[in-house]
Every structure is written in structure tokens, then in C-alpha cells.
Design a protein around this motif. Sequence first.
Motif, PDB file in Angstrom:
ATOM      1  N   VAL A 220       0.835  -0.998   0.043  1.00  0.00           N
ATOM      2  CA  VAL A 220      -0.091  -0.073   0.006  1.00  0.00           C
ATOM      3  C   VAL A 220       1.036   1.394  -0.130  1.00  0.00           C
ATOM      4  CG1 VAL A 220      -1.639   1.460   1.102  1.00  0.00           C
ATOM      5  CG2 VAL A 220      -1.846  -1.040   1.314  1.00  0.00           C
ATOM      6  N   GLU A 221       0.679   2.124  -0.750  1.00  0.00           N
ATOM      7  CA  GLU A 221       1.488   3.411  -0.860  1.00  0.00           C
ATOM      8  C   GLU A 221       0.472   4.678  -0.527  1.00  0.00           C
ATOM      9  OE1 GLU A 221       4.211   3.943  -4.330  1.00  0.00           O
ATOM     10  OE2 GLU A 221       3.805   1.571  -4.771  1.00  0.00           O
ATOM     11  N   ILE A 222       1.283   5.570   0.055  1.00  0.00           N
ATOM     12  CA  ILE A 222       0.562   6.837   0.395  1.00  0.00           C
ATOM     13  C   ILE A 222       0.870   7.732  -0.740  1.00  0.00           C
ATOM     14  CG2 ILE A 222       0.744   8.788   1.884  1.00  0.00           C
ATOM     15  CD1 ILE A 222       1.926   6.905   3.927  1.00  0.00           C
ATOM     16  N   HIS A 223      -0.381   8.514  -1.205  1.00  0.00           N
ATOM     17  CA  HIS A 223      -0.405   9.446  -2.277  1.00  0.00           C
ATOM     18  C   HIS A 223      -0.018  10.708  -1.871  1.00  0.00           C
ATOM     19  CE1 HIS A 223      -1.556  11.741  -5.921  1.00  0.00           C
ATOM     20  NE2 HIS A 223      -2.361  12.454  -5.138  1.00  0.00           N
ATOM     21  N   LYS A 224      -0.606  10.995  -0.830  1.00  0.00           N
ATOM     22  CA  LYS A 224      -0.386  12.544  -0.189  1.00  0.00           C
ATOM     23  C   LYS A 224      -1.053  12.394   1.206  1.00  0.00           C
ATOM     24  CE  LYS A 224      -0.889  17.453  -1.520  1.00  0.00           C
ATOM     25  NZ  LYS A 224      -1.606  18.342  -2.411  1.00  0.00           N
ATOM     26  N   ILE A 225      -0.402  13.275   1.935  1.00  0.00           N
ATOM     27  CA  ILE A 225      -0.881  13.512   3.473  1.00  0.00           C
ATOM     28  C   ILE A 225      -0.803  14.842   3.556  1.00  0.00           C
ATOM     29  CG2 ILE A 225      -0.547  13.357   5.823  1.00  0.00           C
ATOM     30  CD1 ILE A 225       1.303  10.857   5.245  1.00  0.00           C
ATOM     31  N   VAL A 226      -2.408  15.689   4.293  1.00  0.00           N
ATOM     32  CA  VAL A 226      -2.350  16.790   4.580  1.00  0.00           C
ATOM     33  C   VAL A 226      -2.754  16.918   6.045  1.00  0.00           C
ATOM     34  CG1 VAL A 226      -2.762  17.600   2.287  1.00  0.00           C
ATOM     35  CG2 VAL A 226      -4.613  16.736   3.442  1.00  0.00           C
ATOM     36  N   ARG A 227      -2.440  17.758   6.618  1.00  0.00           N
ATOM     37  CA  ARG A 227      -2.530  17.957   8.132  1.00  0.00           C
ATOM     38  C   ARG A 227      -2.863  19.449   8.746  1.00  0.00           C
ATOM     39  NH1 ARG A 227       1.837  15.953  12.693  1.00  0.00           N
ATOM     40  NH2 ARG A 227       0.015  15.582  14.543  1.00  0.00           N
ATOM     41  N   GLU A 228      -3.766  19.355   9.515  1.00  0.00           N
ATOM     42  CA  GLU A 228      -3.893  20.527  10.694  1.00  0.00           C
ATOM     43  C   GLU A 228      -3.527  20.176  11.856  1.00  0.00           C
ATOM     44  OE1 GLU A 228      -4.387  24.782  10.673  1.00  0.00           O
ATOM     45  OE2 GLU A 228      -4.820  23.401   8.637  1.00  0.00           O
ATOM     46  N   PRO A 229      -2.300  20.098  12.286  1.00  0.00           N
ATOM     47  CA  PRO A 229      -1.673  19.602  13.523  1.00  0.00           C
ATOM     48  C   PRO A 229      -2.654  19.730  14.857  1.00  0.00           C
ATOM     49  CG  PRO A 229      -0.066  20.377  12.433  1.00  0.00           C
ATOM     50  CD  PRO A 229      -1.325  20.999  11.739  1.00  0.00           C
ATOM     51  N   GLY A 230      -3.021  18.764  15.444  1.00  0.00           N
ATOM     52  CA  GLY A 230      -4.058  18.813  16.635  1.00  0.00           C
ATOM     53  C   GLY A 230      -5.537  18.786  16.127  1.00  0.00           C
ATOM     54  N   TYR A 231      -5.664  18.775  15.027  1.00  0.00           N
ATOM     55  CA  TYR A 231      -7.202  18.874  14.481  1.00  0.00           C
ATOM     56  C   TYR A 231      -7.560  17.622  13.629  1.00  0.00           C
ATOM     57  CZ  TYR A 231      -6.706  23.390  16.826  1.00  0.00           C
ATOM     58  OH  TYR A 231      -6.541  24.437  17.622  1.00  0.00           O
ATOM     59  N   ARG A 232      -7.028  17.608  12.503  1.00  0.00           N
ATOM     60  CA  ARG A 232      -7.336  16.891  11.353  1.00  0.00           C
ATOM     61  C   ARG A 232      -6.327  16.494  10.498  1.00  0.00           C
ATOM     62  NH1 ARG A 232     -12.843  16.370  10.923  1.00  0.00           N
ATOM     63  NH2 ARG A 232     -13.442  14.276   9.915  1.00  0.00           N
ATOM     64  N   THR A 233      -6.264  15.201  10.041  1.00  0.00           N
ATOM     65  CA  THR A 233      -5.335  14.573   9.096  1.00  0.00           C
ATOM     66  C   THR A 233      -6.068  13.748   8.128  1.00  0.00           C
ATOM     67  OG1 THR A 233      -3.466  14.567  10.669  1.00  0.00           O
ATOM     68  CG2 THR A 233      -3.284  13.327   8.575  1.00  0.00           C
ATOM     69  N   LYS A 234      -5.832  14.204   6.715  1.00  0.00           N
ATOM     70  CA  LYS A 234      -6.263  13.624   5.714  1.00  0.00           C
ATOM     71  C   LYS A 234      -5.205  12.612   5.069  1.00  0.00           C
ATOM     72  CE  LYS A 234     -10.610  16.048   4.562  1.00  0.00           C
ATOM     73  NZ  LYS A 234     -11.641  14.715   5.100  1.00  0.00           N
ATOM     74  N   ILE A 235      -5.353  11.465   4.772  1.00  0.00           N
ATOM     75  CA  ILE A 235      -4.192  10.530   4.124  1.00  0.00           C
ATOM     76  C   ILE A 235      -4.853   9.851   2.853  1.00  0.00           C
ATOM     77  CG2 ILE A 235      -2.667   8.793   4.556  1.00  0.00           C
ATOM     78  CD1 ILE A 235      -2.889   9.335   7.514  1.00  0.00           C
ATOM     79  N   ALA A 236      -4.660  10.144   1.704  1.00  0.00           N
ATOM     80  CA  ALA A 236      -4.923   9.356   0.429  1.00  0.00           C
ATOM     81  C   ALA A 236      -3.718   8.231   0.182  1.00  0.00           C
ATOM     82  CB  ALA A 236      -4.848  10.293  -0.662  1.00  0.00           C
ATOM     83  N   LEU A 331      -5.518  18.439  -0.255  1.00  0.00           N
ATOM     84  CA  LEU A 331      -5.306  16.863  -0.791  1.00  0.00           C
ATOM     85  C   LEU A 331      -5.589  16.505  -2.320  1.00  0.00           C
ATOM     86  CD1 LEU A 331      -4.655  14.132   0.441  1.00  0.00           C
ATOM     87  CD2 LEU A 331      -7.128  13.626   0.525  1.00  0.00           C
ATOM     88  N   VAL A 332      -6.541  17.092  -2.681  1.00  0.00           N
ATOM     89  CA  VAL A 332      -6.652  16.941  -4.452  1.00  0.00           C
ATOM     90  C   VAL A 332      -6.118  18.022  -5.278  1.00  0.00           C
ATOM     91  CG1 VAL A 332      -8.892  15.848  -3.675  1.00  0.00           C
ATOM     92  CG2 VAL A 332      -9.064  18.224  -4.373  1.00  0.00           C
ATOM     93  N   ASP A 333      -5.778  19.191  -4.757  1.00  0.00           N
ATOM     94  CA  ASP A 333      -5.237  20.303  -5.226  1.00  0.00           C
ATOM     95  C   ASP A 333      -6.383  20.764  -6.213  1.00  0.00           C
ATOM     96  OD1 ASP A 333      -3.317  22.260  -5.919  1.00  0.00           O
ATOM     97  OD2 ASP A 333      -2.539  20.976  -7.534  1.00  0.00           O
ATOM     98  N   TRP A 334      -7.696  20.815  -5.906  1.00  0.00           N
ATOM     99  CA  TRP A 334      -8.613  21.430  -6.560  1.00  0.00           C
ATOM    100  C   TRP A 334      -9.512  22.623  -5.666  1.00  0.00           C
ATOM    101  CZ3 TRP A 334     -11.412  20.440 -11.292  1.00  0.00           C
ATOM    102  CH2 TRP A 334     -10.573  19.656 -12.251  1.00  0.00           C
ATOM    103  N   ASN A 335      -9.878  23.541  -6.187  1.00  0.00           N
ATOM    104  CA  ASN A 335     -10.707  24.348  -5.544  1.00  0.00           C
ATOM    105  C   ASN A 335     -12.324  23.925  -5.625  1.00  0.00           C
ATOM    106  OD1 ASN A 335     -11.841  26.656  -4.313  1.00  0.00           O
ATOM    107  ND2 ASN A 335     -11.847  27.901  -6.119  1.00  0.00           N
ATOM    108  N   ILE A 336     -12.738  23.513  -4.469  1.00  0.00           N
ATOM    109  CA  ILE A 336     -13.862  22.860  -4.111  1.00  0.00           C
ATOM    110  C   ILE A 336     -15.021  23.826  -3.437  1.00  0.00           C
ATOM    111  CG2 ILE A 336     -15.281  20.818  -3.253  1.00  0.00           C
ATOM    112  CD1 ILE A 336     -12.244  19.380  -3.107  1.00  0.00           C
ATOM    113  N   ASP A 337     -16.104  23.769  -4.088  1.00  0.00           N
ATOM    114  CA  ASP A 337     -17.121  24.739  -3.365  1.00  0.00           C
ATOM    115  C   ASP A 337     -18.342  23.728  -3.149  1.00  0.00           C
ATOM    116  OD1 ASP A 337     -18.720  26.679  -2.594  1.00  0.00           O
ATOM    117  OD2 ASP A 337     -19.460  27.282  -4.710  1.00  0.00           O
ATOM    118  N   VAL A 338     -18.781  23.510  -1.948  1.00  0.00           N
ATOM    119  CA  VAL A 338     -19.619  22.958  -1.377  1.00  0.00           C
ATOM    120  C   VAL A 338     -21.136  23.295  -1.519  1.00  0.00           C
ATOM    121  CG1 VAL A 338     -20.516  21.155   0.444  1.00  0.00           C
ATOM    122  CG2 VAL A 338     -17.869  21.528  -0.143  1.00  0.00           C
ATOM    123  N   LYS A 339     -22.119  22.792  -2.050  1.00  0.00           N
ATOM    124  CA  LYS A 339     -23.313  23.276  -2.047  1.00  0.00           C
ATOM    125  C   LYS A 339     -24.465  22.251  -1.594  1.00  0.00           C
ATOM    126  CE  LYS A 339     -22.507  27.463  -3.597  1.00  0.00           C
ATOM    127  NZ  LYS A 339     -22.607  28.621  -2.657  1.00  0.00           N
TER     128      LYS A 339
END
Length: 489
Positions: A220-236, A331-339
Motif C-alpha cells: 500500500v502506498e501513500i499518495h499524499k498527506i495533508v494535516r492541520e496539527p492537533g485537529y485533523r489529518t487526511k491521508i490518500a 489533498l486533491v489540489d482542486w478548488n472545491i465549492d460545497v453546495k
Amino acid sequence: MATDMSEAIRQLVQDRGLSEELVLKTIENTLLAAYKRKFGTTENAVIRFSDDNREVAIYAKKQIVEELEDPVTEITLEEARQLDPEAEIGDEILIEIDPKEFDRGAVQSAKQTAHQSIREIQKDSLYSEFKDKVGEIIIGYYQRERNGTIYVDLGKAEGILPKKYQSPREVYRPNDRIKALIVEVTKGPSGLQIVLSRTHTEFVRAILELEVPEIYDKTVEIHKIVREPGYRTKIAVYSKREEVDPVGACVGLKGVRIQTIIKELEGEKVDILKYETDPRKFIKNALSPAEVKDVIILDEAKRQALAIVADSQLSLAIGKQGLNVRLANRLVDWNIDVKTESQYESMDIYSESRKAVSQLFGEEEGYEEDISRIAELPGVDPVVVDLLLQNGIEYIEDFLELTDEQLQNLQGISPQQIEELQRLIDENVEVVVEEEPAPEEEREDQEEVASSEEEEEYECPECGAKITLDMTTCPNCGVGLSFEYEDEE
């Protein structure tokens, strides 16, 4: 001296962590320093160790001469034959020096040299050792704190955990066990500096490698990790082997592995999600734990997308203070607008979608002709669009039908804004003005005149060429023409 030296070597090797070779080199430098302090030179000094390195001796190499001029480097034949009966003039002889003969100054100089050499050797040795460990996890113990920086006992050396590299969730007390990432090793005048971190994304990667064997062996390989230390981490994560579930491998049976990771991060939320090459699927996964119903790509070149969620999922998708969607963007390197679905239904994204299709097939010219709403105009001020909607005007056609008086009576819109809007319409919209048909009677009269003119044909009296009532000369022969009209009674 053998016992003393062997004991010193043992202590330096065991207590200071030095190699025996470096210790012997230090002893040699120490004896040479003492010799130089006593005799003023080391050119004729010779250091010899026993085969087992348990004994060391220092010799003065002297040349046998008839008349003595330099007692440091020369010896008479008579003195030499007392040491070696076969000695001859011109030979060189080694004379052992007892270190006890060195005076206090020589001994002190030797000690300083030894201490300095040991410090330099230790510094170089530790630097080489820890420099190779940059990017690895190390365990130490809380020692003290100064100005927010925590000093960590690493055994052979001391590390520092700066405030900026500490998680806001964590509180430490003396002798607490600290697991951290080595991020920097430098060697300065004050000694070795080992910088540690618990906030870097590589810290999470290193923990994953420790807890998940499939990541360590590259199944299993890690594509990318983004993190806000102490709050949340997302791992793809992803796997090149179809039979392997990358997310399941990281989560572990009944979530055992992910719980261990969360515990190490002091309760920080961790989202493990599958990496997808399709941006729509990847964006859906990135917004977890929210459930995304659909993803619409608004502008692929600018990497802008719209994620549609149920009304109940909006706050979960955005996250507290926008944290979840912000991490998803990174993480995805896109500008996401949520509606939400209701918000999406009220939006006019048809023009955006149509524009994207037109650009894809190189039909941008045709696209401009299809603009009907004011909001679709490129570069239009959103404030002006909202003000026009408040005045009941949405379409360009409705705006163009307004009279000057009606334009002046528009609420909240300045003449400059109206002028700028008209300029945008002129530049981007081709306005086709259709002529109104003439009234019925007028049209009939025009048709009668036309038909009568077509029926009446005249000939030139001189050459017979065709002429019309509006001619004053014949176009063929040039004779002058005149027509007499009879008044209708």
C-alpha cells in the motif's frame, strides 16, 4: 601504565560511545602534546602501542654523534652504547621517555588536548549517527522546558522540540516519553543540535510505516498527506494490487491500527481515504466523512469543482471553521465549492457547463452568441447582477428594452455601472435589431408603385434604347430627354 591506559580506553569506549580507534588516536595526540610542551618539538617523537593496544610508550628518536649540539635530537656515542653496545656514529636510536618525567605544565596541556579531542570526536561521531536518522522516528524523555521549547533526552545527545513543532493538543511533564521525528541535525560551536517535530506530515507517514506493514513493504502506498496539527489529518492511499484494500489495510481489523495512530496523535482526527485518478471520485473521497451525492467539474483548467451534498451533510462536509473542505482542497489540489441540493437547484450553472463544453471543442465563438442572462457576461460585476435581479431584470434582452428614463429609475445602480454593463454587452453579445413591418395600407401602396414602375417602359426617340422616367439623357446616344405628365382629373 598498562593498567591505567587499558582502564581509560574501556571507559571512553563504553561511557562516551567512542570507537577504540578514535580513543587510541586521542591518547597519541595527548602524549605528543605533553612531549612538545617539554621538549619544544614533536618531530623526533614516536608513539607505539602494544599488539593488544593495552600498553603505549613514547620514544625520542635521536641521532648518534661525536660532539653533542642538540640534546633533544642528538646523543653521544658513549651514551648510546650504554643502551645498545652495537651502536655506531650516524645511527638513530629510540630512547623511551617516562611520562612521569613531564612537568605539570606539560601534563595540563596534554589534558586540555585530550578533552578537546574527545569533544570533537564525540561531536563528529554523534553528528554522523543522527544525520543518517533525519526523517526517522526517535523516542526520548522530557527533560526541561525553556521559552516554550522542550529539551528531550535522547540518550547520547539532547534534542529540542520547538513550540512551532508541538501539537496544540499535547501537554508534557518531566520524564514523559516523547516520540518525535528528527527533522534537522546541525553542528555548531555550542555543540550538536537535533531538531524534533510532532507536527510534520512526515511524522504521520513514519507512524503509518511502523503500524501498517503493507505501507512499509510498499504493498500500500501513500499518495499524499495533508494535516492541520492537533485537529485533523487526511491521508490518500492506493495499491497497485487489485486484491488489496488500501483503506482497510490502514484501518486494520476493527480499527485497531487507526486507533493506535489516533492515540499517538493525542486524539487528532484521521481520515484514511482511497486515492482515485478520476478527480470526481477523488473529490468525493476527500470530503469524507461527509457523503457527497455528485461532483461537477466547473473549470478543468482552473481546477474548479462543485460538490453537491444533502442538506444534513453540509456542515459535515465543510467542517468546523471550514477545516474539512480546506484540507480536501489541499489533498486533491482542486478548488472545491460545497453546495446543498437545494442551493444547487437555485444556481445557474448551465452557462458554466456549456462554456466548458464549448472550450473543449473549440467553439468559443458560438458560445458568445448563446449568452442570454446578464450573469453570463464575462467580467460582469456580481453586485450589479444582484441589483438588477432586485429590480426584476435577469436577461440581457430585458435590459436592452429599458428606456433612458427607466434606466435612471433603477434602484441602487449608478450611471457608471449602467455604462460599464452596456460596454460588456456590446463587446460580448451580437444584438440583432429586426425591422418592424410597414402598416398594411402603406405596404400595398409601395407594392402598387413598384409594380407600376416595373410595367411602364420607355424607349429613346433617337436610338430606341430603354430609358426610365428619372433619366435626363440617354445612356446610349446621349440625347437630352424630357417627359410631360398629364394631371389626373
